[in-house]
Design a protein around this motif. Structure first.
Motif, PDB file in Angstrom:
ATOM      1  N   VAL A  40      -0.990   3.653   9.102  1.00 45.94           N
ATOM      2  CA  VAL A  40      -1.667   3.866   7.813  1.00 45.94           C
ATOM      3  C   VAL A  40      -2.020   2.504   7.202  1.00 45.94           C
ATOM      4  CG1 VAL A  40      -1.399   4.778   5.476  1.00 45.94           C
ATOM      5  CG2 VAL A  40      -0.554   6.113   7.427  1.00 45.94           C
ATOM      6  N   ALA A  41      -1.085   1.546   7.310  1.00 44.03           N
ATOM      7  CA  ALA A  41      -1.344   0.204   6.784  1.00 44.03           C
ATOM      8  C   ALA A  41      -2.543  -0.435   7.477  1.00 44.03           C
ATOM      9  CB  ALA A  41      -0.100  -0.673   6.978  1.00 44.03           C
ATOM     10  N   LEU A  42      -2.576  -0.314   8.791  1.00 41.27           N
ATOM     11  CA  LEU A  42      -3.684  -0.899   9.563  1.00 41.27           C
ATOM     12  C   LEU A  42      -5.023  -0.350   9.078  1.00 41.27           C
ATOM     13  CD1 LEU A  42      -4.846  -2.412  12.101  1.00 41.27           C
ATOM     14  CD2 LEU A  42      -4.404  -0.314  13.391  1.00 41.27           C
ATOM     15  N   ARG A  43      -5.099   0.974   8.976  1.00 42.50           N
ATOM     16  CA  ARG A  43      -6.379   1.582   8.592  1.00 42.50           C
ATOM     17  C   ARG A  43      -6.787   1.207   7.161  1.00 42.50           C
ATOM     18  NH1 ARG A  43      -7.812   1.378  13.215  1.00 42.50           N
ATOM     19  NH2 ARG A  43      -7.461   3.063  14.672  1.00 42.50           N
ATOM     20  N   LEU A  44      -5.809   1.132   6.265  1.00 43.65           N
ATOM     21  CA  LEU A  44      -6.144   0.786   4.878  1.00 43.65           C
ATOM     22  C   LEU A  44      -6.575  -0.682   4.771  1.00 43.65           C
ATOM     23  CD1 LEU A  44      -3.298   2.719   3.041  1.00 43.65           C
ATOM     24  CD2 LEU A  44      -5.752   3.177   2.848  1.00 43.65           C
ATOM     25  N   ALA A  45      -5.854  -1.554   5.466  1.00 42.42           N
ATOM     26  CA  ALA A  45      -6.219  -2.977   5.396  1.00 42.42           C
ATOM     27  C   ALA A  45      -7.609  -3.196   5.979  1.00 42.42           C
ATOM     28  CB  ALA A  45      -5.178  -3.825   6.134  1.00 42.42           C
ATOM     29  N   GLN A  46      -7.937  -2.457   7.032  1.00 41.87           N
ATOM     30  CA  GLN A  46      -9.283  -2.595   7.626  1.00 41.87           C
ATOM     31  C   GLN A  46     -10.380  -2.175   6.648  1.00 41.87           C
ATOM     32  OE1 GLN A  46      -8.440  -0.283  11.175  1.00 41.87           O
ATOM     33  NE2 GLN A  46      -8.695  -2.078  12.485  1.00 41.87           N
ATOM     34  N   GLN A  47      -9.984  -1.348   5.661  1.00 37.08           N
ATOM     35  CA  GLN A  47     -10.978  -0.936   4.660  1.00 37.08           C
ATOM     36  C   GLN A  47     -10.962  -1.834   3.425  1.00 37.08           C
ATOM     37  OE1 GLN A  47     -11.107   3.226   3.674  1.00 37.08           O
ATOM     38  NE2 GLN A  47     -10.651   3.846   5.755  1.00 37.08           N
ATOM     39  N   PHE A 105      -8.173  -2.755   1.509  1.00 37.63           N
ATOM     40  CA  PHE A 105      -7.067  -2.612   0.551  1.00 37.63           C
ATOM     41  C   PHE A 105      -6.048  -3.747   0.761  1.00 37.63           C
ATOM     42  CE2 PHE A 105      -8.664   1.715   1.021  1.00 37.63           C
ATOM     43  CZ  PHE A 105      -8.718   2.157  -0.290  1.00 37.63           C
ATOM     44  N   ALA A 106      -5.316  -4.063  -0.291  1.00 41.17           N
ATOM     45  CA  ALA A 106      -4.214  -5.023  -0.177  1.00 41.17           C
ATOM     46  C   ALA A 106      -2.945  -4.212   0.084  1.00 41.17           C
ATOM     47  CB  ALA A 106      -4.090  -5.821  -1.469  1.00 41.17           C
ATOM     48  N   VAL A 107      -2.385  -4.340   1.272  1.00 40.64           N
ATOM     49  CA  VAL A 107      -1.320  -3.433   1.696  1.00 40.64           C
ATOM     50  C   VAL A 107      -0.012  -4.190   1.948  1.00 40.64           C
ATOM     51  CG1 VAL A 107      -0.670  -1.632   3.346  1.00 40.64           C
ATOM     52  CG2 VAL A 107      -3.097  -2.058   2.878  1.00 40.64           C
ATOM     53  N   THR A 108       1.077  -3.658   1.395  1.00 43.82           N
ATOM     54  CA  THR A 108       2.408  -4.204   1.676  1.00 43.82           C
ATOM     55  C   THR A 108       3.264  -3.103   2.282  1.00 43.82           C
ATOM     56  OG1 THR A 108       2.249  -5.646  -0.249  1.00 43.82           O
ATOM     57  CG2 THR A 108       4.451  -5.301   0.663  1.00 43.82           C
ATOM     58  N   VAL A 109       3.877  -3.400   3.439  1.00 46.41           N
ATOM     59  CA  VAL A 109       4.805  -2.461   4.076  1.00 46.41           C
ATOM     60  C   VAL A 109       6.215  -2.973   3.829  1.00 46.41           C
ATOM     61  CG1 VAL A 109       5.639  -1.551   6.284  1.00 46.41           C
ATOM     62  CG2 VAL A 109       3.173  -1.789   5.894  1.00 46.41           C
ATOM     63  N   ALA A 139      -0.466  -6.677  10.807  1.00 47.48           N
ATOM     64  CA  ALA A 139      -0.297  -8.028  10.250  1.00 47.48           C
ATOM     65  C   ALA A 139      -1.554  -8.872  10.491  1.00 47.48           C
ATOM     66  CB  ALA A 139       0.929  -8.703  10.873  1.00 47.48           C
ATOM     67  N   THR A 140      -2.163  -8.689  11.660  1.00 45.99           N
ATOM     68  CA  THR A 140      -3.378  -9.455  12.009  1.00 45.99           C
ATOM     69  C   THR A 140      -4.525  -9.179  11.046  1.00 45.99           C
ATOM     70  OG1 THR A 140      -2.729  -9.400  14.315  1.00 45.99           O
ATOM     71  CG2 THR A 140      -5.029  -9.862  13.902  1.00 45.99           C
ATOM     72  N   VAL A 141      -4.614  -7.940  10.575  1.00 45.45           N
ATOM     73  CA  VAL A 141      -5.724  -7.648   9.653  1.00 45.45           C
ATOM     74  C   VAL A 141      -5.299  -7.828   8.185  1.00 45.45           C
ATOM     75  CG1 VAL A 141      -6.880  -6.111  11.287  1.00 45.45           C
ATOM     76  CG2 VAL A 141      -5.314  -5.128   9.597  1.00 45.45           C
ATOM     77  N   GLY A 142      -4.133  -8.434   7.961  1.00 47.18           N
ATOM     78  CA  GLY A 142      -3.786  -8.853   6.608  1.00 47.18           C
ATOM     79  C   GLY A 142      -2.688  -8.076   5.907  1.00 47.18           C
ATOM     80  N   VAL A 143      -2.059  -7.123   6.591  1.00 48.25           N
ATOM     81  CA  VAL A 143      -0.963  -6.376   5.950  1.00 48.25           C
ATOM     82  C   VAL A 143       0.239  -7.303   5.771  1.00 48.25           C
ATOM     83  CG1 VAL A 143       0.697  -4.489   6.253  1.00 48.25           C
ATOM     84  CG2 VAL A 143      -1.706  -4.169   6.909  1.00 48.25           C
ATOM     85  N   LYS A 144       0.858  -7.222   4.587  1.00 50.31           N
ATOM     86  CA  LYS A 144       2.049  -8.037   4.322  1.00 50.31           C
ATOM     87  C   LYS A 144       3.291  -7.191   4.634  1.00 50.31           C
ATOM     88  CE  LYS A 144       4.327 -10.281   0.455  1.00 50.31           C
ATOM     89  NZ  LYS A 144       4.464 -10.205  -0.983  1.00 50.31           N
ATOM     90  N   PHE A 145       4.206  -7.740   5.414  1.00 49.28           N
ATOM     91  CA  PHE A 145       5.451  -7.029   5.718  1.00 49.28           C
ATOM     92  C   PHE A 145       6.598  -7.640   4.922  1.00 49.28           C
ATOM     93  CE2 PHE A 145       2.934  -5.525   9.203  1.00 49.28           C
ATOM     94  CZ  PHE A 145       3.472  -4.285   9.530  1.00 49.28           C
ATOM     95  N   VAL A 146       7.325  -6.793   4.204  1.00 45.92           N
ATOM     96  CA  VAL A 146       8.543  -7.230   3.517  1.00 45.92           C
ATOM     97  C   VAL A 146       9.688  -6.577   4.284  1.00 45.92           C
ATOM     98  CG1 VAL A 146       9.873  -7.125   1.377  1.00 45.92           C
ATOM     99  CG2 VAL A 146       7.379  -7.386   1.292  1.00 45.92           C
TER     100      VAL A 146
END
Ligand SMILES: Cc1cc2nc3c(=O)[nH]c(=O)nc-3n(C[C@H](O)[C@H](O)[C@H](O)COP(=O)(O)OP(=O)(O)OC[C@H]3O[C@@H](n4cnc5c(N)ncnc54)[C@H](O)[C@@H]3O)c2cc1C
Length: 375
Positions: free
Chosen positions: A21-28, A30-34, A169-176
């Protein structure tokens, strides 16, 4: 992204669902944090056998079969995309699955499945024992019949889980990582973020994708009787040379999955024992007994690993996807035995709902609102 769509998204859980879900949202955009309390992908998503088997899993036509078929069809492009993004090969193969009858009841069930699936235009070929032996010469004498589902496949879920978190992570998702989400913050009927241990993250939308632990997230709107842990045990055996090529699935008694490196993943049990992550004498012996009936030549081979983990089980066996009664709160959980299969469609569906575009499938059958209980 529509003009009313949220911008900052927080996702609870870094399993295959949280990551896709994070991958798909970041590709669109969105600023996504997992937020993942442990290691992304290290729970159920890495414990799975990796079978992509909607025809084998479902006992009747319906929305879950449709969802599974659609997701299965997405896998070749999904695997290619992950390879492009990460360089990793998730081991996708269109190897086919042979459901095996070891007794009369199994044979009748296979014939029944063959009938209704052929009527839907799905490929399902009934095999006598002799025909099954031609496809898989190592099958044992207890095999009475088979059902050949040639469009079913498999992936290596451990590589898939790693590839998905890397791709995200490659498309910009931040992992905490290493932080536990205690609560979804809700103000005036709308999400405002999530509370971690001693910290908080503001968000316009929150996705609860915490697998079997989803009901433990306060405010997540997943009642504990809706998503529960269903333990599955499994083991791997080193074959040299490989003994079989197709996924073999003795009717109602687990499966054997061949990997390209000569490993066979063999499972499984389905136990409602809470969160006890154990393998048991009883569990392993029942798995091994059935596996030996299917492939007697397994006997002398070395067991390389045993494990167990928890499928996010729901009482009607359908996943829980999409919107909730709280504005901005979404669910991607309850995928039970088919989370690997349903990963591509789950990512697509959730991203569409959150961005306000028309969903590719009707999400109504999978809505949390079908359960008449409160969190
Ligand atoms: C033995 C076994 C065999 C299986 N075989 C198959 C198969 O062949 N094919 C198939 O399609 N499916 C299979 N499955 C099912 C599949 O593995 C699951 O449906 C799928 O992995 C669920 O993914 P998930 O991301 O929802 O859950 P998980 O992978 O469990 O991820 C949830 C994540 O959320 C994190 N988390 C939980 N609570 C919090 C919190 N409060 N804060 C922060 N993080 C949190 C956890 O640490 C975890 O990493 C199998 C499952 C098992 C156990």
């Amino acid at each position: 992204m529509s003009s009313t769509a949220p911008r900052d998204i927080a996702i609870v859980g870094g399993g295959i669902m949280g990551c896709v879900v994070a991958l798909r949202l970041a590709q669109q955009g969105f600023a996504v944090t997992v937020v993942e309390r442990g290691i992304p992908g290290a729970e159920a998503s890495s414990a799975a056998a990796g079978i992509l088997g909607p025809q084998w899993e479902m006992d009747e036509p319906g929305p879950l079969l449709d969802l599974g078929l659609r997701s299965r069809a997405m896998y070749p492009a999904f695997a290619a995309e992950l390879r492009e993004l990460t360089g990793m090969d998730i081991g996708y193969k269109l190897c086919g699955l042979i459901e095996i009858a070891l007794d009369e009841e199994g044979e009748a069930a296979l014939l029944d499945r063959q009938r209704w699936q052929a009527a839907l235009g799905l490929k399902a070929e009934f095999l006598t024992a002799a025909q099954a032996l031609k496809l898989e010469p190592a099958l044992g004498p207890q095999v009475r019949a088979g059902l050949y589902l040639q469009d079913e496949g498999a992936v290596n879920p451990r590589t898939l889980a790693r590839a998905l978190s890397q791709a995200a992570a490659t498309v910009g998702v931040k992992f905490v990582q290493g932080h536990y989400v205690r609560r979804v913050d809700i103000v005036g009927g709308r999400v405002s973020g999530i509370e971690l241990d001693g910290d908080s993250i503001k968000a316009d939308a929150v996705v609860v994708a915490a697998g079997s632990w989803s009901s433990l997230v306060e405010g997540g709107q997943v009642p504990s009787i809706v998503v529960r842990p269903a333990r599955g045990q499994a083991l791997s055996v080193q074959m040299r040379p490989p003994l079989f090529r197709h996924v073999l699935a003795p009717y109602r008694k687990g499966y054997l999955v061949p990997r390209d490196d000569g490993m066979a993943v063999i499972g499984t049990t389905l136990e409602m024992v809470g969160y006890r992550k154990e393998v048991t004498v009883e569990g392993l012996s029942s798995i091994l007994q059935t596996a030996s009936a299917v492939l007697p030549a397994l006997g002398p081979l070395p067991i390389t690993e045993t494990w167990s983990n928890f499928r996010p089980y729901t009482s009607d066996l359908l996943p829980v996807l999409g919107t909730t009664s709280v504005d901005g709160l979404y669910l991607a959980t309850g995928h039970h035995r088919y989370g690997i299969l349903l990963a591509p469609i789950t990512g697509q569906l959730l991203a569409q709902q959150i961005s306000g575009t028309t969903p590719v499938v009707d999400p109504a059958p999978f809505s949390i609102s079908r359960f008449a209980v409160s969190a």
